[in-house]
Design a protein around this motif. Structure first.
Motif, PDB file in Angstrom:
ATOM      1  N   ILE A 452       3.084   2.338   9.723  1.00 23.60           N
ATOM      2  CA  ILE A 452       2.805   1.930  11.099  1.00 23.60           C
ATOM      3  C   ILE A 452       2.760   0.417  11.198  1.00 23.60           C
ATOM      4  CG2 ILE A 452       1.079   1.956  12.948  1.00 23.60           C
ATOM      5  CD1 ILE A 452       0.332   4.790  12.035  1.00 23.60           C
ATOM      6  N   GLN A 453       2.117  -0.208  10.228  1.00 26.07           N
ATOM      7  CA  GLN A 453       2.002  -1.670  10.233  1.00 26.07           C
ATOM      8  C   GLN A 453       3.361  -2.349  10.089  1.00 26.07           C
ATOM      9  OE1 GLN A 453      -0.836  -2.291   7.084  1.00 26.07           O
ATOM     10  NE2 GLN A 453      -2.614  -2.117   8.471  1.00 26.07           N
ATOM     11  N   ASN A 454       4.315  -1.641   9.494  1.00 27.06           N
ATOM     12  CA  ASN A 454       5.673  -2.176   9.337  1.00 27.06           C
ATOM     13  C   ASN A 454       6.586  -1.778  10.496  1.00 27.06           C
ATOM     14  OD1 ASN A 454       5.282  -3.557   6.866  1.00 27.06           O
ATOM     15  ND2 ASN A 454       5.459  -1.621   5.729  1.00 27.06           N
ATOM     16  N   GLY A 455       5.993  -1.275  11.548  1.00 29.95           N
ATOM     17  CA  GLY A 455       6.764  -0.969  12.740  1.00 29.95           C
ATOM     18  C   GLY A 455       7.320   0.430  12.811  1.00 29.95           C
ATOM     19  N   LYS A 456       7.026   1.267  11.825  1.00 30.83           N
ATOM     20  CA  LYS A 456       7.516   2.649  11.848  1.00 30.83           C
ATOM     21  C   LYS A 456       6.481   3.533  12.556  1.00 30.83           C
ATOM     22  CE  LYS A 456      10.061   2.051   7.499  1.00 30.83           C
ATOM     23  NZ  LYS A 456      10.215   2.533   6.100  1.00 30.83           N
ATOM     24  N   PHE A 457       6.422   3.377  13.868  1.00 28.46           N
ATOM     25  CA  PHE A 457       5.385   4.061  14.640  1.00 28.46           C
ATOM     26  C   PHE A 457       5.516   5.589  14.616  1.00 28.46           C
ATOM     27  CE2 PHE A 457       5.338  -0.015  17.324  1.00 28.46           C
ATOM     28  CZ  PHE A 457       4.407  -0.604  16.483  1.00 28.46           C
ATOM     29  N   GLN A 458       6.750   6.082  14.340  1.00 29.04           N
ATOM     30  CA  GLN A 458       6.918   7.531  14.281  1.00 29.04           C
ATOM     31  C   GLN A 458       6.107   8.168  13.163  1.00 29.04           C
ATOM     32  OE1 GLN A 458       9.216   5.264  13.716  1.00 29.04           O
ATOM     33  NE2 GLN A 458      10.567   5.775  11.981  1.00 29.04           N
ATOM     34  N   ALA A 459       5.653   7.346  12.185  1.00 25.65           N
ATOM     35  CA  ALA A 459       4.853   7.875  11.081  1.00 25.65           C
ATOM     36  C   ALA A 459       3.522   8.432  11.571  1.00 25.65           C
ATOM     37  CB  ALA A 459       4.621   6.782  10.036  1.00 25.65           C
ATOM     38  N   ALA A 460       3.055   7.950  12.719  1.00 26.01           N
ATOM     39  CA  ALA A 460       1.783   8.426  13.260  1.00 26.01           C
ATOM     40  C   ALA A 460       1.812   9.919  13.574  1.00 26.01           C
ATOM     41  CB  ALA A 460       1.423   7.632  14.523  1.00 26.01           C
ATOM     42  N   ALA A 461       3.007  10.442  13.783  1.00 25.95           N
ATOM     43  CA  ALA A 461       3.126  11.867  14.110  1.00 25.95           C
ATOM     44  C   ALA A 461       2.639  12.752  12.962  1.00 25.95           C
ATOM     45  CB  ALA A 461       4.571  12.206  14.456  1.00 25.95           C
ATOM     46  N   SER A 462       2.695  12.233  11.732  1.00 32.42           N
ATOM     47  CA  SER A 462       2.267  13.041  10.578  1.00 32.42           C
ATOM     48  C   SER A 462       0.769  13.327  10.608  1.00 32.42           C
ATOM     49  CB  SER A 462       2.638  12.332   9.279  1.00 32.42           C
ATOM     50  OG  SER A 462       1.908  11.109   9.152  1.00 32.42           O
ATOM     51  N   LEU A 463       0.030  12.563  11.393  1.00 29.62           N
ATOM     52  CA  LEU A 463      -1.420  12.765  11.450  1.00 29.62           C
ATOM     53  C   LEU A 463      -1.827  13.813  12.486  1.00 29.62           C
ATOM     54  CD1 LEU A 463      -2.638   9.049  11.262  1.00 29.62           C
ATOM     55  CD2 LEU A 463      -2.285  10.665   9.381  1.00 29.62           C
ATOM     56  N   ILE A 464      -0.915  14.140  13.376  1.00 26.92           N
ATOM     57  CA  ILE A 464      -1.275  15.040  14.474  1.00 26.92           C
ATOM     58  C   ILE A 464      -1.630  16.426  13.953  1.00 26.92           C
ATOM     59  CG2 ILE A 464      -0.405  16.211  16.535  1.00 26.92           C
ATOM     60  CD1 ILE A 464       1.234  13.671  17.129  1.00 26.92           C
ATOM     61  N   PRO A 472      -8.724  21.887  16.914  1.00 25.85           N
ATOM     62  CA  PRO A 472      -7.553  22.331  17.683  1.00 25.85           C
ATOM     63  C   PRO A 472      -7.500  21.796  19.111  1.00 25.85           C
ATOM     64  CG  PRO A 472      -8.902  24.207  16.961  1.00 25.85           C
ATOM     65  CD  PRO A 472      -9.595  22.980  16.523  1.00 25.85           C
ATOM     66  N   ASN A 473      -8.603  21.225  19.575  1.00 23.28           N
ATOM     67  CA  ASN A 473      -8.645  20.758  20.960  1.00 23.28           C
ATOM     68  C   ASN A 473      -8.198  19.314  21.142  1.00 23.28           C
ATOM     69  OD1 ASN A 473      -9.644  23.154  22.183  1.00 23.28           O
ATOM     70  ND2 ASN A 473     -11.679  22.710  21.345  1.00 23.28           N
ATOM     71  N   VAL A 474      -7.835  18.640  20.065  1.00 20.95           N
ATOM     72  CA  VAL A 474      -7.440  17.237  20.212  1.00 20.95           C
ATOM     73  C   VAL A 474      -6.125  17.141  20.971  1.00 20.95           C
ATOM     74  CG1 VAL A 474      -8.623  16.502  18.109  1.00 20.95           C
ATOM     75  CG2 VAL A 474      -6.211  17.187  17.997  1.00 20.95           C
ATOM     76  N   ASP A 475      -5.979  16.053  21.690  1.00 22.38           N
ATOM     77  CA  ASP A 475      -4.745  15.780  22.425  1.00 22.38           C
ATOM     78  C   ASP A 475      -3.782  15.063  21.480  1.00 22.38           C
ATOM     79  OD1 ASP A 475      -2.696  14.821  24.004  1.00 22.38           O
ATOM     80  OD2 ASP A 475      -4.000  14.193  25.636  1.00 22.38           O
ATOM     81  N   PRO A 476      -2.632  15.664  21.154  1.00 25.14           N
ATOM     82  CA  PRO A 476      -1.693  15.048  20.212  1.00 25.14           C
ATOM     83  C   PRO A 476      -1.259  13.646  20.610  1.00 25.14           C
ATOM     84  CG  PRO A 476      -1.071  17.312  20.670  1.00 25.14           C
ATOM     85  CD  PRO A 476      -2.165  16.966  21.625  1.00 25.14           C
ATOM     86  N   ASN A 477      -1.027  13.463  21.905  1.00 28.00           N
ATOM     87  CA  ASN A 477      -0.588  12.144  22.365  1.00 28.00           C
ATOM     88  C   ASN A 477      -1.671  11.094  22.148  1.00 28.00           C
ATOM     89  OD1 ASN A 477       1.937  13.047  23.248  1.00 28.00           O
ATOM     90  ND2 ASN A 477       1.096  13.700  25.224  1.00 28.00           N
ATOM     91  N   ARG A 478      -2.935  11.498  22.364  1.00 28.24           N
ATOM     92  CA  ARG A 478      -4.025  10.546  22.176  1.00 28.24           C
ATOM     93  C   ARG A 478      -4.238  10.248  20.694  1.00 28.24           C
ATOM     94  NH1 ARG A 478      -5.813   6.081  23.517  1.00 28.24           N
ATOM     95  NH2 ARG A 478      -8.079   5.770  23.440  1.00 28.24           N
ATOM     96  N   VAL A 479      -4.030  11.261  19.835  1.00 34.81           N
ATOM     97  CA  VAL A 479      -4.124  11.035  18.395  1.00 34.81           C
ATOM     98  C   VAL A 479      -3.088  10.002  17.964  1.00 34.81           C
ATOM     99  CG1 VAL A 479      -3.756  12.085  16.121  1.00 34.81           C
ATOM    100  CG2 VAL A 479      -5.086  13.304  17.858  1.00 34.81           C
ATOM    101  N   ARG A 480      -1.879  10.152  18.434  1.00 42.83           N
ATOM    102  CA  ARG A 480      -0.809   9.214  18.080  1.00 42.83           C
ATOM    103  C   ARG A 480      -1.136   7.807  18.571  1.00 42.83           C
ATOM    104  NH1 ARG A 480       3.624   6.886  20.254  1.00 42.83           N
ATOM    105  NH2 ARG A 480       5.458   6.623  18.899  1.00 42.83           N
ATOM    106  N   GLU A 481      -1.600   7.706  19.832  1.00 42.36           N
ATOM    107  CA  GLU A 481      -1.933   6.387  20.384  1.00 42.36           C
ATOM    108  C   GLU A 481      -3.019   5.707  19.567  1.00 42.36           C
ATOM    109  OE1 GLU A 481      -3.109   7.253  24.331  1.00 42.36           O
ATOM    110  OE2 GLU A 481      -1.071   7.677  25.062  1.00 42.36           O
ATOM    111  N   LEU A 482      -4.074   6.459  19.225  1.00 46.75           N
ATOM    112  CA  LEU A 482      -5.183   5.867  18.453  1.00 46.75           C
ATOM    113  C   LEU A 482      -4.741   5.490  17.052  1.00 46.75           C
ATOM    114  CD1 LEU A 482      -8.207   8.120  19.496  1.00 46.75           C
ATOM    115  CD2 LEU A 482      -7.957   5.661  19.888  1.00 46.75           C
TER     116      LEU A 482
END
Length: 491
Positions: A452-464, A472-482
């Motif tokens: 993420i720090q190197n600009g590969k923001f798509q890597a955040a999806a692996s945390l969802i 199970p109630n977390v919002d995937p989009n909010r997880v990615r943003e945070l």
């Protein structure tokens, strides 16, 4: 693909059965499906001494349609007898209108959201009221049995709408018919059911061919026996090149051959010659002596105009300009009918999110209607409840990824949003707790932080997925943003 060496010129004649309970000049019922020859009387079967009386409701519906089609309404109109012989025309003439029709010189605007052709205005030559003939029933399979006559349709009120030859392609002709049908159903003058004969179409087509600096027009052909808009489109797509081939062989031009009637064979996909077409003089029109002319005042026309309500073209414009919908989305909503459009407007207004309302009604809701074979007026999910679902997503009470589950539950069980959330065990996730969860995941996944720090923001999806396992109630989009926000702040 090379450009066609000709221009196709198309005009349409549309016969619309008006939604009246009785026939145009008698009290016989117009309901479809009755036993043959059970809806007749001395008037509609032309018995000597019987006299017609005009159905006022039929005229009112005709006037309503003519005004909606932007026609000029004359103060004076009369009835004429159109003389010709068909086995299913017992009087030997049809009561129609000739030189003084009830309306003329209108137009209908057509467009295509997919830009197959430019928006255009198709002129309406006239819209006049007339009675229908009966129906000849032939042995189509073997051709050996006797033909039979059913006179139930005789005298049914028809509005004949005749367009200018302004259309230049099968796609434009189909769009004209679709827009006309939509208009007629919006103003509730006909059900336009082609399978029951409530809407019938004849197409007049010929070609304009440029040769030696001149435009040559081929003889006009009228195509009949088309029982769907798709059939009209296919017939026109076949007929234009057929006429061009014929012209290449014969060289015949307009005026050198009589107008021909051809029937459309939907199975074979071809038109077949039937007969030469009569001219208006062949019908020996004369004023019907048994019917009084009709007088329509300007004040009456104004009352009709004010009663029309919002027409499809105006509603599309309002959805596009006032609700910021694409022309395509506005077209989809309007084309589903007035009840569907009203449902959308109610959802959009109550939810405060017109775009999301559009996505729901043209997506999941429309799929449910199709699968259940229902119309929107019989659908079990009120507009207010769908609006509540949209608000729950917008304010964070319902994760967008689980909204389809809640929607299905609301449709299947008639639940409201609160009941659906409770049954699905969906709870709002506290923001502080969500931040703590994402921080823990970042600490356990240093490579993701580095990416993420190197600009590969798509890597955040692996945390969802990891986050949803823990809650199970977390919002995937909010997880990615945070994840992106917190990982970037660690630099």
């Amino acid at each position: 693909m090379s450009e066609q060496p000709y221009t196709t010129v198309i005009g349409l004649e549309v016969h619309v059965q008006l939604s009246t309970e009785s026939k145009l000049f008698c009290r016989c019922n117009t309901k479809f499906g009755a036993e043959p020859n059970t809806q007749t009387c001395p008037v509609c079967i032309g018995m000597p001494g019987s006299l017609p009386v005009m159905n006022r409701r039929a005229y009112e519906l005709s006037l309503k349609t003519a005004v909606a089609l932007n026609c000029t309404i004359p103060e004076f109109t009369k009835w004429d007898r159109k003389q010709y012989y068909y086995p299913d025309l017992p009087k030997g003439y049809q009561i129609s209108q000739f030189d003084l029709p009830m309306s003329a010189d209108g137009y209908l605007e057509i467009s295509d959201p997919k830009d197959k052709f430019a928006p255009k205005r198709v002129g309406i030559i006239r819209a006049h009221l007339e009675e229908d003939a009966g129906k000849s029933v032939h042995d189509e399979a073997a051709g050996k049995a006797d033909s039979e006559i059913d006179l139930n349709r005789t005298g049914t009120p028809l509005l004949e709408i005749v367009s200018q030859p302004d259309m230049r392609s099968a796609a434009e002709a189909k769009a004209f018919l679709q827009e006309l049908k939509l208009l007629l159903t919006y103003i509730d003058v006909s059900d336009c059911n082609m399978q029951e004969g409530s809407l019938r179409v004849d197409a007049n087509v010929n070609l304009h061919i440029e040769k030696d600096g001149k435009v040559i027009a081929t003889p006009i052909v009228e195509i009949k026996n088309m029982n769907s808009f798709r059939a009209v489109e296919r017939a026109l797509e076949y007929e234009a090149p057929r006429q061009y081939r014929e012209w290449q062989e014969t060289g015949r031009q307009l005026g050198e051959a009589p107008k021909q009637t051809r029937g459309w064979d939907d199975v074979a996909g071809v038109t077949r010659g039937q007969r030469s077409k009569e001219e208006s003089s062949d019908y020996r029109y004369f004023p019907d002596p048994d019917l009084a002319p009709v007088i329509t005042s300007a004040a009456e026309v104004d009352v009709v105009r004010e009663s029309l309500g919002e027409l499809p073209a105006d509603l599309r414009r309002r959805l596009s300009e006032g609700y910021s919908l694409s022309l395509y989305d506005a077209d989809v909503i309007v084309n589903q009918g007035r009840e569907f459009a009203d449902y959308y407007l109610a959802v959009a207004g109550a939810s405060g999110n017109p775009k999301s309302a559009c996505n729901w009604v043209t997506g999941p809701l429309q799929r449910e209607l199709k699968e259940r074979e229902q119309t929107i007026d019989s659908f079990g999910l009120p507009a207010q409840r769908l609006a509540e679902l949209i608000r729950a997503v917008d304010d964070g009470r319902l994760p967008s990824t689980r909204a389809p589950e809640a929607f299905q539950l609301m449709v299947d069980k008639g639940s409201d949003v609160a009941a659906a959330l409770a049954e699905l065990k969906i709870e709002r996730v506290d923001e502080t707790a969500l931040v703590t969860l994402v921080q823990e995941l970042l600490a356990a996944n240093p490579k993701t932080v580095s990416d993420i720090q190197n600009g590969k923001f798509q890597a955040a999806a692996s945390l969802i997925g990891q986050a949803k396992k823990k809650n199970p109630n977390v919002d995937p989009n909010r997880v990615r943003e945070l994840a992106i926000e917190l990982a970037t702040s660690l630099q």
